[in-house]
Motif scaffolding. Structure first.
Motif, PDB file in Angstrom:
ATOM      1  N   VAL B 279       0.865  -1.184   0.000  1.00  0.00           N
ATOM      2  CA  VAL B 279       0.000   0.000   0.000  1.00  0.00           C
ATOM      3  C   VAL B 279       0.897   1.228   0.000  1.00  0.00           C
ATOM      4  O   VAL B 279       1.955   1.239   0.638  1.00  0.00           O
ATOM      5  CB  VAL B 279      -0.957  -0.012   1.224  1.00  0.00           C
ATOM      6  CG1 VAL B 279      -0.189  -0.124   2.536  1.00  0.00           C
ATOM      7  CG2 VAL B 279      -1.858   1.204   1.238  1.00  0.00           C
ATOM      8  N   PRO B 316      -7.915  -0.313  -4.319  1.00  0.00           N
ATOM      9  CA  PRO B 316      -7.541  -1.189  -3.195  1.00  0.00           C
ATOM     10  C   PRO B 316      -7.224  -2.623  -3.600  1.00  0.00           C
ATOM     11  O   PRO B 316      -6.405  -3.283  -2.969  1.00  0.00           O
ATOM     12  CB  PRO B 316      -8.765  -1.127  -2.280  1.00  0.00           C
ATOM     13  CG  PRO B 316      -9.336   0.232  -2.527  1.00  0.00           C
ATOM     14  CD  PRO B 316      -9.112   0.501  -3.992  1.00  0.00           C
ATOM     15  N   THR B 324      -5.794   5.063  -0.237  1.00  0.00           N
ATOM     16  CA  THR B 324      -6.777   4.055   0.173  1.00  0.00           C
ATOM     17  C   THR B 324      -7.776   4.573   1.205  1.00  0.00           C
ATOM     18  O   THR B 324      -8.809   3.951   1.437  1.00  0.00           O
ATOM     19  CB  THR B 324      -6.081   2.802   0.764  1.00  0.00           C
ATOM     20  OG1 THR B 324      -5.411   3.176   1.968  1.00  0.00           O
ATOM     21  CG2 THR B 324      -5.096   2.214  -0.219  1.00  0.00           C
ATOM     22  N   ARG B 325      -7.466   5.685   1.845  1.00  0.00           N
ATOM     23  CA  ARG B 325      -8.416   6.265   2.813  1.00  0.00           C
ATOM     24  C   ARG B 325      -8.968   7.596   2.282  1.00  0.00           C
ATOM     25  O   ARG B 325      -9.586   8.351   3.025  1.00  0.00           O
ATOM     26  CB  ARG B 325      -7.719   6.483   4.159  1.00  0.00           C
ATOM     27  CG  ARG B 325      -7.036   5.252   4.726  1.00  0.00           C
ATOM     28  CD  ARG B 325      -8.023   4.205   5.201  1.00  0.00           C
ATOM     29  NE  ARG B 325      -8.600   4.559   6.499  1.00  0.00           N
ATOM     30  CZ  ARG B 325      -9.764   4.067   6.947  1.00  0.00           C
ATOM     31  NH1 ARG B 325     -10.491   3.261   6.198  1.00  0.00           N
ATOM     32  NH2 ARG B 325     -10.204   4.406   8.136  1.00  0.00           N
ATOM     33  N   GLU B 345      -2.675   6.301   8.226  1.00  0.00           N
ATOM     34  CA  GLU B 345      -3.447   5.442   7.310  1.00  0.00           C
ATOM     35  C   GLU B 345      -2.660   4.190   6.905  1.00  0.00           C
ATOM     36  O   GLU B 345      -3.232   3.103   6.777  1.00  0.00           O
ATOM     37  CB  GLU B 345      -3.871   6.264   6.086  1.00  0.00           C
ATOM     38  CG  GLU B 345      -4.926   7.300   6.450  1.00  0.00           C
ATOM     39  CD  GLU B 345      -5.070   8.445   5.462  1.00  0.00           C
ATOM     40  OE1 GLU B 345      -5.901   9.330   5.700  1.00  0.00           O
ATOM     41  OE2 GLU B 345      -4.324   8.471   4.451  1.00  0.00           O
ATOM     42  N   GLN B 349      -3.703   0.284   7.602  1.00  0.00           N
ATOM     43  CA  GLN B 349      -3.671  -0.775   6.592  1.00  0.00           C
ATOM     44  C   GLN B 349      -2.835  -1.961   7.073  1.00  0.00           C
ATOM     45  O   GLN B 349      -3.237  -3.111   6.925  1.00  0.00           O
ATOM     46  CB  GLN B 349      -3.097  -0.248   5.269  1.00  0.00           C
ATOM     47  CG  GLN B 349      -4.045   0.638   4.465  1.00  0.00           C
ATOM     48  CD  GLN B 349      -5.150  -0.154   3.759  1.00  0.00           C
ATOM     49  OE1 GLN B 349      -5.249  -1.386   3.863  1.00  0.00           O
ATOM     50  NE2 GLN B 349      -6.013   0.564   3.043  1.00  0.00           N
ATOM     51  N   ALA B 354      -8.461  -1.104   8.030  1.00  0.00           N
ATOM     52  CA  ALA B 354      -8.908  -0.106   7.049  1.00  0.00           C
ATOM     53  C   ALA B 354     -10.302  -0.379   6.494  1.00  0.00           C
ATOM     54  O   ALA B 354     -10.730   0.253   5.522  1.00  0.00           O
ATOM     55  CB  ALA B 354      -7.873   0.022   5.935  1.00  0.00           C
ATOM     56  N   GLN B 358      -9.745  -1.969   2.897  1.00  0.00           N
ATOM     57  CA  GLN B 358      -8.563  -2.703   3.371  1.00  0.00           C
ATOM     58  C   GLN B 358      -7.886  -3.420   2.198  1.00  0.00           C
ATOM     59  O   GLN B 358      -8.532  -4.112   1.419  1.00  0.00           O
ATOM     60  CB  GLN B 358      -8.987  -3.734   4.433  1.00  0.00           C
ATOM     61  CG  GLN B 358      -7.858  -4.623   4.948  1.00  0.00           C
ATOM     62  CD  GLN B 358      -6.782  -3.846   5.713  1.00  0.00           C
ATOM     63  OE1 GLN B 358      -7.097  -3.043   6.589  1.00  0.00           O
ATOM     64  NE2 GLN B 358      -5.521  -4.064   5.364  1.00  0.00           N
TER      65      GLN B 358
END
Lengths: 385, 385
Positions: B279, B316, B324-325, B345, B349, B354, B358
């Motif tokens: 990520v 994702p 991702t957030r 964040e 993850q 998340a 996630q």
């Protein structure tokens, strides 16, 4: 944690540099420090500064100064802790080297207070106080210190004149420092005649503003190939402590608790006592702060700080020399740069390069930088080897 | 150099906090982070912030926030590196712990951009650029990025619409993040209709301002008594590099040299390659910056960043999940806080916290915070154990 030494220093004269920008002033100090130790650049740069965002409409000083001095792709940050920004930058640089993250770092303190597009400097200086409960109530920094000094005079029965010696010593020493803003001695009659700013603080109790920069290069002690006769200056203690941001929140506003906390830890780290300190560059932004610092650091009993000035213990030949290059009072107080000037001056003393005001063979030298009205106090002890 | 782990995180929702002061916002994030790991306080506090001196007339944030959260006599500093102030604060806290100087540190990023007594925020943001040669010429940050994006479109023959995927992914992810400023998905038609700000950057290419704070607690790995089943997040790389402060001074303004320098060093420190990153919280202040970051960090060939968005590699479930957030685009970009939001964040993850967005079992997570138009780039890699 690796041992770290200061191998290069540089400074500009504190004055009103109307013809120079912030980056020119900072760049000059950085390049002088690099030149002195023969390095082309360092791996990281820590810039101590308080007000460039408002006073010079320039933030991002890490990249800004690294770019200006040609340190491409090195890392760079701006560290701010009000008037203690300089020492904060030095402490950050120290940790970068001590941690093993980098093998060389430069700390530079810089402030450009004249020619400010951000308006009145006194208002900008007040951002070091509590915006809601001090600054917005109209308290300037002189006013906060005046309240502290009033209380001190009341509590310990000194007269205002008993503080004259701090200012006289500072100006006498500044007269021999080519980098000092004021290079003329003053006398007691002059001190007594000085115009009042905020009762009981008069013009000669208060340090002047100014533009200036001072820098130091730090590397691991083990990386130094010492040459015959060369004096090495090692960092043997680095500590810091905060206190409440507003002076009125402290249990005892005439005692620098953060200085006491920070200096005790520093003596422990260095394994020494106050008696071992040969020179002490303290934060005499106002004469009352010089007195309070001497007390918190173990050089005078509580309430007895002024005695050290009256008895000339603070002069270069005295028991505990302070402000040996003029201090904030005569060298000048370009806020974010001050902490670095103090460190550069201690290094000069430990190397034996302080000329007319050289202290006799100091082994340990201490610098102490105060942010706000005592709310952030950073102490460094250096040793000559 | 000691190994360091993140053991507590905290954040506030990014929004217009008209009812809260800077210290209330920062304090909330700090106390949440301390609460999460059961600590009462830490030995030092690093506050990442860009504009409080002008926007909130409050500097000296180290003492200010330490005082507010009741961390009396601990040390505290304010670290500034424009939009990368958050990661700069984290890196400073990391070095304090790694060096052995302290056994616990908190890094908090905070910015309060609404309700500014310092006037227009765009002008204050421009203090991250070169005051003499960018800001004073009238270049805002959107304008600088627009020039970069224009050049990129010209050089690599993409159309503006090819960047839509960055914004769509960010908003789709932000919809599931309770701390995101914007929590509604957008679509391509919406992107195409968005009002132009500075050709070719439209409203949905640009991240929004906001008020917010995010914090993390760091301690030495060896001091953790791991409980059964507990996921630990370790810092395995921390690097930074500067570039020229002005975009026009760079040999190639559409290549993030400082990101390349910083990330290569980070991969080396962690002993991994881009393929290992599960990520990547990158700095999508503008869609063009997302594309340039992917390229500089080895996730796309030069000039091929937009393809990663078109092919949904950045979602994702894709090859290299980003934002991702919500990223800067949807979570929001409270400048000095952003770097800490990214780190918080990534920690979420790596812990598997998340929720809807996630990523599947990431082992390594990377955050990259960009200051200015690419002039200060700080990279961190974290590992789940």
């Amino acid at each position: 944690m690796r041992e770290v030494a200061v191998i290069g220093i540089g400074q500009t004269r504190v004055e009103e540099h109307w013809d120079k920008s912030l980056r020119e002033i900072a760049g000059e100090a950085v390049l002088l420090a690099l030149q002195e130790c023969g390095l082309e650049q360092a791996e990281s740069l820590y810039v101590g500064n308080m007000m460039s965002g408002s006073a010079n409409r320039q933030q991002h000083l890490g990249s800004y100064i690294a770019d200006w001095v040609g340190m491409r792709y090195t890392e760079g940050y701006h560290i701010e802790a009000a008037c203690s920004s300089g020492a904060a930058a030095f402490r950050s640089a120290l940790m970068a080297v001590a941690s093993g993250s980098v093998d060389s770092a430069i700390a530079v303190g810089v402030e450009k207070m004249t020619d400010s597009p951000g308006g009145e400097i006194t208002t900008q200086l007040a951002t070091a106080a509590d915006a809601d409960w001090e600054a917005d109530m109209g308290l300037s920094f002189v006013a906060i210190n005046a309240l502290i000094m009033q209380r001190y005079l009341h509590e310990y029965h000194w007269s205002k004149d008993d503080f004259a010696g701090f200012s006289i010593n500072a100006h006498a020493n500044g007269a021999h420092n080519p980098f000092a803003r004021f290079q003329e001695p003053i006398n007691k009659a002059g001190y007594q005649k000085a115009p009042m700013i905020a009762e009981p603080i008069n013009l000669l109790d208060a340090s002047p503003m100014g533009d200036g920069a001072a820098a130091a290069v730090l590397i691991p002690l083990d990386n130094i190939r010492k040459q015959a006769g060369q004096k090495l200056v090692k960092v043997v203690a680095s500590t810091a402590a905060t206190d409440t941001i507003a002076a009125h929140s402290r249990k005892n506003p005439i005692w620098l608790s953060a200085a006491e906390k920070s200096v005790k830890q520093a003596y422990n780290q260095a394994g020494i006592s106050p008696n071992d300190i040969g020179v002490f560059e303290l934060h005499d932004a106002f004469t009352i702060m010089a007195a309070l610092s001497l007390e918190a650091c173990g050089f005078a009993e509580p309430g007895q700080g002024p005695r050290a000035a009256i008895e000339e213990q603070i002069c270069p030949k005295g028991r505990i020399p302070i402000s040996t290059r003029g201090g904030l009072k005569a060298r000048g107080h370009p806020v974010g740069a001050t902490g670095m000037y103090q460190i550069v001056e201690v290094v000069q003393q430990l190397r034996g390069e302080a000329g007319e005001t050289q202290v006799e063979r100091p082994v340990y030298g201490m610098s102490q930088n105060i942010g706000g009205s005592g709310s952030n106090i950073i102490t460094h002890i250096f040793k000559s080897e």
